[in-house]
Enzyme design. Sequence first.
Site, PDB file in Angstrom:
ATOM      1  N   HIS A 171       0.823  -1.224   0.000  1.00  0.00           N
ATOM      2  CA  HIS A 171       0.000   0.000   0.000  1.00  0.00           C
ATOM      3  C   HIS A 171       0.852   1.268   0.000  1.00  0.00           C
ATOM      4  CE1 HIS A 171      -4.064  -1.766   0.754  1.00  0.00           C
ATOM      5  NE2 HIS A 171      -3.295  -2.808   1.043  1.00  0.00           N
ATOM      6  N   ASP A 383       3.467   9.515  -0.854  1.00  0.00           N
ATOM      7  CA  ASP A 383       2.294   8.754  -0.421  1.00  0.00           C
ATOM      8  C   ASP A 383       2.070   7.622  -1.411  1.00  0.00           C
ATOM      9  OD1 ASP A 383       0.041   8.219   1.136  1.00  0.00           O
ATOM     10  OD2 ASP A 383      -0.586  10.315   1.160  1.00  0.00           O
TER      11      ASP A 383
HETATM   12  P1  ADQ Z   1      -2.988   6.268   4.857  1.00  0.00           P
HETATM   13  O1  ADQ Z   1      -1.585   6.717   5.027  1.00  0.00           O
HETATM   14  O2  ADQ Z   1      -3.766   6.101   6.089  1.00  0.00           O
HETATM   15  O3  ADQ Z   1      -3.085   4.925   4.000  1.00  0.00           O
HETATM   16  P2  ADQ Z   1      -4.932   7.617   2.995  1.00  0.00           P
HETATM   17  O4  ADQ Z   1      -4.878   6.848   1.729  1.00  0.00           O
HETATM   18  O5  ADQ Z   1      -5.059   9.087   2.769  1.00  0.00           O
HETATM   19  O6  ADQ Z   1      -3.649   7.432   3.912  1.00  0.00           O
HETATM   20  O7  ADQ Z   1      -6.167   7.099   3.832  1.00  0.00           O
HETATM   21  C1  ADQ Z   1      -6.585   7.759   5.004  1.00  0.00           C
HETATM   22  C2  ADQ Z   1      -8.009   7.315   5.337  1.00  0.00           C
HETATM   23  O8  ADQ Z   1      -8.324   7.833   6.630  1.00  0.00           O
HETATM   24  C3  ADQ Z   1      -9.040   7.863   4.367  1.00  0.00           C
HETATM   25  O9  ADQ Z   1      -9.918   6.846   3.984  1.00  0.00           O
HETATM   26  C4  ADQ Z   1      -9.767   8.958   5.155  1.00  0.00           C
HETATM   27  O10 ADQ Z   1     -11.146   9.025   4.900  1.00  0.00           O
HETATM   28  C5  ADQ Z   1      -9.555   8.539   6.586  1.00  0.00           C
HETATM   29  N1  ADQ Z   1      -9.472   9.791   7.372  1.00  0.00           N
HETATM   30  C6  ADQ Z   1      -8.555  10.736   7.218  1.00  0.00           C
HETATM   31  N2  ADQ Z   1      -8.812  11.754   8.046  1.00  0.00           N
HETATM   32  C7  ADQ Z   1      -9.915  11.445   8.743  1.00  0.00           C
HETATM   33  C8  ADQ Z   1     -10.657  12.077   9.778  1.00  0.00           C
HETATM   34  N3  ADQ Z   1     -10.333  13.253  10.295  1.00  0.00           N
HETATM   35  N4  ADQ Z   1     -11.715  11.439  10.253  1.00  0.00           N
HETATM   36  C9  ADQ Z   1     -12.052  10.246   9.768  1.00  0.00           C
HETATM   37  N5  ADQ Z   1     -11.383   9.604   8.817  1.00  0.00           N
HETATM   38  C10 ADQ Z   1     -10.324  10.177   8.305  1.00  0.00           C
HETATM   39  C11 ADQ Z   1      -2.144   4.005   3.413  1.00  0.00           C
HETATM   40  C12 ADQ Z   1      -1.107   4.615   2.484  1.00  0.00           C
HETATM   41  C13 ADQ Z   1      -1.786   5.435   1.403  1.00  0.00           C
HETATM   42  C14 ADQ Z   1      -2.791   4.555   0.654  1.00  0.00           C
HETATM   43  C15 ADQ Z   1      -3.698   3.804   1.625  1.00  0.00           C
HETATM   44  C16 ADQ Z   1      -4.538   2.763   0.895  1.00  0.00           C
HETATM   45  O11 ADQ Z   1      -0.202   5.427   3.202  1.00  0.00           O
HETATM   46  O12 ADQ Z   1      -0.851   5.971   0.500  1.00  0.00           O
HETATM   47  O13 ADQ Z   1      -3.576   5.380  -0.182  1.00  0.00           O
HETATM   48  O14 ADQ Z   1      -2.949   3.125   2.612  1.00  0.00           O
HETATM   49  O15 ADQ Z   1      -3.755   1.896   0.141  1.00  0.00           O
END
Ligand code: ADQ
Length: 472
Positions: A171, A383
């Site tokens: 991921h 990311d």
């Molecule tokens: P993350 O580093 O966690 O994931 P991201 O892909 O942006 O990063 O996902 C974050 C998730 O958390 C999103 O679904 C979002 O809705 C949720 N979230 C963020 N802020 C929030 C808040 N304040 N309240 C509730 N929910 C919140 C890792 C990798 C990424 C990759 C994903 C999936 O680092 O690059 O995209 O896995 O493969």
Amino acid sequence: MSEKQQRRLIAVSNRLPIAVDRDDQGQWQLTAGAGGLVTALAPVLKHHQGMWIGWPGCGEEAPLDSLLEGFADKQGYSLATVPLSQEEVREYYEGFSNMTLWPLFHDLLGHCQFNPDHWRTYVEVNRRFADVTAGTVGDNDLIWVQDYQLTLMGVRLRELKVKNPLAFFLHIPFPAPDMFRRLPWKNEIMQGLLSYDLVGFQTLRDRRNFVQCVREMIPNMKADIRRRTSTLHEDGRSVKVGHFPISIDFNEFNRQARSKEVADAAWYLHEKLSRRQLVLGVDRLDYTKGIPERILAFERLLEKYPELHRNITLLQVVVPSRTQVPEYQKLKEELDQLAGRINAQYGEPGWVPIHYIFRSLPREQLLAHYRAAEIALITPLRDGMNLVAKEYCAASVDGNGVLILSEFAGAAEQLGRAALLVNPYDIDGTADAIHRAYHMGAEERRDRMRRLRASVQRNNVHRWVRHFIDSL
Ligand code: ADQ
């Protein structure tokens, strides 16, 4: 239905898609998870009578067996647990996974610790995950391992003579050879990844980095490069390598964002902020997300374009994460200070330049923030993908949001043409992009958002799962 579709699917990840904790009365309770991966995998697991294997995220005092009773009947798939001691969590998860592989794979060498004890526990825990998996797997099952915490599981499964198709999805980004080479255990990690039949990455760039590392480290391995997947061969063994950009359930986000509750909450957010343009940042607390750099870019904007004072507000939502790791505690302090300093310098009665929220938001509130914001500012230093960028597009149902996106987010490969791309290290350039977004005309906004939404709708998470499984 093909033979592949009838196979049972076994998903393995560090954490199970559940939360186990005590309620207000002190009674143990289990709640099913609701993150992106669960949404993606749950329907497939259900369809394939599958199983999810992982660490339940709680100590041994929790009465897991009774809590898990009835889970399979309700959710349509079963769970198997891999218990971990506190020390194992500290060394395997917080240590090697999050202080070594995480920063290294995000090109942030300065944050890396190379601790042999952490490594040894990582090896042991990966073996444990493999042992549990081998003990539950049937002849016809497909095993799909998720992410950087479990790169070595395949080696142990092969030792145990597990003959099932083995797939792995990373991921997070995969680094270029110059970075990967710094890892004292690079050979073991490489052999771990090559023990799977299919290794999936988020982007073409990650896949290319991996193939280059293989070429440098194992010159005898031949690579047959194709558009969708490449195949690596050596001594009669072959490994498929592909890129499969993960996504979200577009229809679900789109539907929920149109609900009356979300519309009302979005209106309320804006009403309180007197109809200024809202710039939104949403991230887990993490040094890879570029949050201080983003706040500095916003400060630069206020310095350079005084006419925007009172007319623009940055709303930065940060979700607490990895709070036991000292570096994350330091980052939290840095953000508190930055936001405080800038608000003290630029704030006026009736206008706070930066609203900074440090907590997780319920889904409806999160969608209201997406829907209310005229501009999303998503500027990770690096990311794997970044799902927030895709969620923002799916929830921008009024069609007039502008997405400012880091060129180093995996999502830029798909969304780069219709977003405003920035280099998050370029504070001036990012400030200018916010200025440009602020003044962007309605027609250009709508045209860009229409293209963004079409891309996320087409490349949704169900397609991601299908492509991955079909490639096995
Ligand atoms: P993350 O580093 O966690 O994931 P991201 O892909 O942006 O990063 O996902 C974050 C998730 O958390 C999103 O679904 C979002 O809705 C949720 N979230 C963020 N802020 C929030 C808040 N304040 N309240 C509730 N929910 C919140 C890792 C990798 C990424 C990759 C994903 C999936 O680092 O690059 O995209 O896995 O493969």
